[in-house]
Design a protein around this motif. Sequence first.
Motif, PDB file in Angstrom:
ATOM      1  N   GLY A  36       0.774  -0.985   0.111  1.00  9.45           N
ATOM      2  CA  GLY A  36      -0.068   0.040   0.105  1.00  9.45           C
ATOM      3  C   GLY A  36       0.835   1.294  -0.004  1.00  9.45           C
ATOM      4  N   ARG A  37       0.388   2.398  -0.464  1.00  5.67           N
ATOM      5  CA  ARG A  37       0.901   3.674  -0.563  1.00  5.67           C
ATOM      6  C   ARG A  37      -0.043   4.717   0.018  1.00  5.67           C
ATOM      7  N   ILE A  38       0.366   5.528   0.960  1.00 11.65           N
ATOM      8  CA  ILE A  38      -0.406   6.519   1.585  1.00 11.65           C
ATOM      9  C   ILE A  38       0.267   8.133   1.178  1.00 11.65           C
ATOM     10  N   GLU A  39      -0.793   8.533   0.768  1.00 11.43           N
ATOM     11  CA  GLU A  39      -0.318   9.926   0.753  1.00 11.43           C
ATOM     12  C   GLU A  39      -0.766  10.944   1.952  1.00 11.43           C
ATOM     13  N   ASP A  61     -13.594  -3.102   2.042  1.00 14.86           N
ATOM     14  CA  ASP A  61     -13.529  -2.872   3.558  1.00 14.86           C
ATOM     15  C   ASP A  61     -14.403  -3.870   4.489  1.00 14.86           C
ATOM     16  N   VAL A  62     -13.979  -5.150   4.214  1.00 15.18           N
ATOM     17  CA  VAL A  62     -15.212  -6.259   4.756  1.00 15.18           C
ATOM     18  C   VAL A  62     -14.935  -6.327   6.135  1.00 15.18           C
ATOM     19  N   ASN A  63     -13.877  -5.820   6.880  1.00 17.92           N
ATOM     20  CA  ASN A  63     -13.938  -5.804   8.440  1.00 17.92           C
ATOM     21  C   ASN A  63     -14.345  -4.774   9.177  1.00 17.92           C
ATOM     22  N   ASN A  64     -14.761  -3.838   8.443  1.00 15.00           N
ATOM     23  CA  ASN A  64     -15.190  -2.558   9.133  1.00 15.00           C
ATOM     24  C   ASN A  64     -16.305  -3.059  10.075  1.00 15.00           C
ATOM     25  N   PRO A  65     -16.268  -2.365  11.266  1.00 11.86           N
ATOM     26  CA  PRO A  65     -17.305  -2.679  12.293  1.00 11.86           C
ATOM     27  C   PRO A  65     -18.599  -2.095  12.025  1.00 11.86           C
ATOM     28  N   ASP A  66     -18.821  -1.266  11.291  1.00 12.21           N
ATOM     29  CA  ASP A  66     -19.913  -0.598  10.618  1.00 12.21           C
ATOM     30  C   ASP A  66     -20.437  -1.463   9.339  1.00 12.21           C
ATOM     31  N   ARG A  72     -17.325  -0.556   0.629  1.00 10.26           N
ATOM     32  CA  ARG A  72     -16.617   0.641  -0.003  1.00 10.26           C
ATOM     33  C   ARG A  72     -15.106  -0.280  -0.287  1.00 10.26           C
ATOM     34  N   ASN A  73     -14.472   0.345  -1.270  1.00  9.04           N
ATOM     35  CA  ASN A  73     -13.097   0.164  -1.591  1.00  9.04           C
ATOM     36  C   ASN A  73     -12.215   0.527  -0.432  1.00  9.04           C
ATOM     37  N   ILE A  74     -11.262  -0.041  -0.219  1.00 12.21           N
ATOM     38  CA  ILE A  74     -10.229   0.234   0.738  1.00 12.21           C
ATOM     39  C   ILE A  74      -9.529   1.234  -0.047  1.00 12.21           C
ATOM     40  N   GLN A  75      -9.001   1.247  -1.264  1.00 14.99           N
ATOM     41  CA  GLN A  75      -8.077   1.968  -1.813  1.00 14.99           C
ATOM     42  C   GLN A  75      -9.086   3.586  -1.805  1.00 14.99           C
ATOM     43  N   GLY A  76      -8.546   4.629  -1.523  1.00 11.79           N
ATOM     44  CA  GLY A  76      -9.131   5.656  -1.446  1.00 11.79           C
ATOM     45  C   GLY A  76      -9.432   6.191   0.021  1.00 11.79           C
ATOM     46  N   ASP A  97      -7.191   0.584  10.666  1.00  9.20           N
ATOM     47  CA  ASP A  97      -6.347  -0.815   9.900  1.00  9.20           C
ATOM     48  C   ASP A  97      -7.394  -1.565   9.059  1.00  9.20           C
ATOM     49  N   PRO A  98      -7.473  -1.524   7.835  1.00 11.24           N
ATOM     50  CA  PRO A  98      -8.543  -2.173   7.174  1.00 11.24           C
ATOM     51  C   PRO A  98      -8.485  -3.713   6.915  1.00 11.24           C
ATOM     52  N   LYS A  99      -7.207  -4.244   7.452  1.00 10.06           N
ATOM     53  CA  LYS A  99      -7.121  -5.725   7.536  1.00 10.06           C
ATOM     54  C   LYS A  99      -7.875  -6.047   8.927  1.00 10.06           C
ATOM     55  N   SER A 100      -8.026  -5.468   9.828  1.00  8.11           N
ATOM     56  CA  SER A 100      -8.681  -5.874  11.000  1.00  8.11           C
ATOM     57  C   SER A 100      -9.820  -5.172  11.532  1.00  8.11           C
ATOM     58  N   GLY A 101     -10.131  -3.873  10.566  1.00  5.54           N
ATOM     59  CA  GLY A 101     -11.524  -3.233  10.940  1.00  5.54           C
ATOM     60  C   GLY A 101     -11.306  -2.326  12.098  1.00  5.54           C
ATOM     61  N   LYS A 102      -9.993  -2.242  12.920  1.00  2.00           N
ATOM     62  CA  LYS A 102      -9.820  -1.499  14.088  1.00  2.00           C
ATOM     63  C   LYS A 102      -9.136  -0.252  13.747  1.00  2.00           C
ATOM     64  N   THR A 103      -9.596   0.842  14.638  1.00  2.00           N
ATOM     65  CA  THR A 103      -8.824   2.182  14.726  1.00  2.00           C
ATOM     66  C   THR A 103      -8.003   2.207  15.988  1.00  2.00           C
ATOM     67  N   TYR A 104      -6.820   2.713  15.930  1.00  2.00           N
ATOM     68  CA  TYR A 104      -6.050   2.903  17.098  1.00  2.00           C
ATOM     69  C   TYR A 104      -5.598   4.204  17.028  1.00  2.00           C
TER      70      TYR A 104
END
Length: 136
Positions: A36-39, A61-66, A72-76, A97-104
């Motif tokens: 992945g690349r982040i701007e 974004d299949v692991n999102n708690p919502d 939605r696409n992870i890219q973007g 973290d889209p892999k786990s669906g968690k926010t840290y």
Amino acid sequence: MKKLMLSCMAMLLSLAVFAQSNDPVIGKWENSSKEGRIEIYKKGDKYFGKLYWIKDASKKDVNNPDEKLRSRNIQGLEILTNFTKKGKTYEGGEIYDPKSGKTYSCKMTPKGDKLEVRGFVGVSLLGRTEVFTKIK
């Protein structure tokens, strides 16, 4: 008159270079797995980061708690939010973290062409550091 215009242009250019050096976190970064690349950019007085490229652009974004956000696409996605510059670090923000669906909770520390991104729960001792590389 030409000398005055050249002087003004040189001064503006040096100001732009100086402004850039004050925010070494701004720019495009690649994660350590090269998936992945982040701007990273600034909005107002806060810093944010968007996942502008991933190896599998069709990934959702299949692991999102919502449940409403799972299609939605992870890219973007904006995965880095609300960072404030404190000396040489950027802190007070969060990383998704889209892999786990968690926010840290998160802090970022630029070190040359590397960016240490530490996600954690509670205190930064309880977390993990990922090292991003600046894309030139």
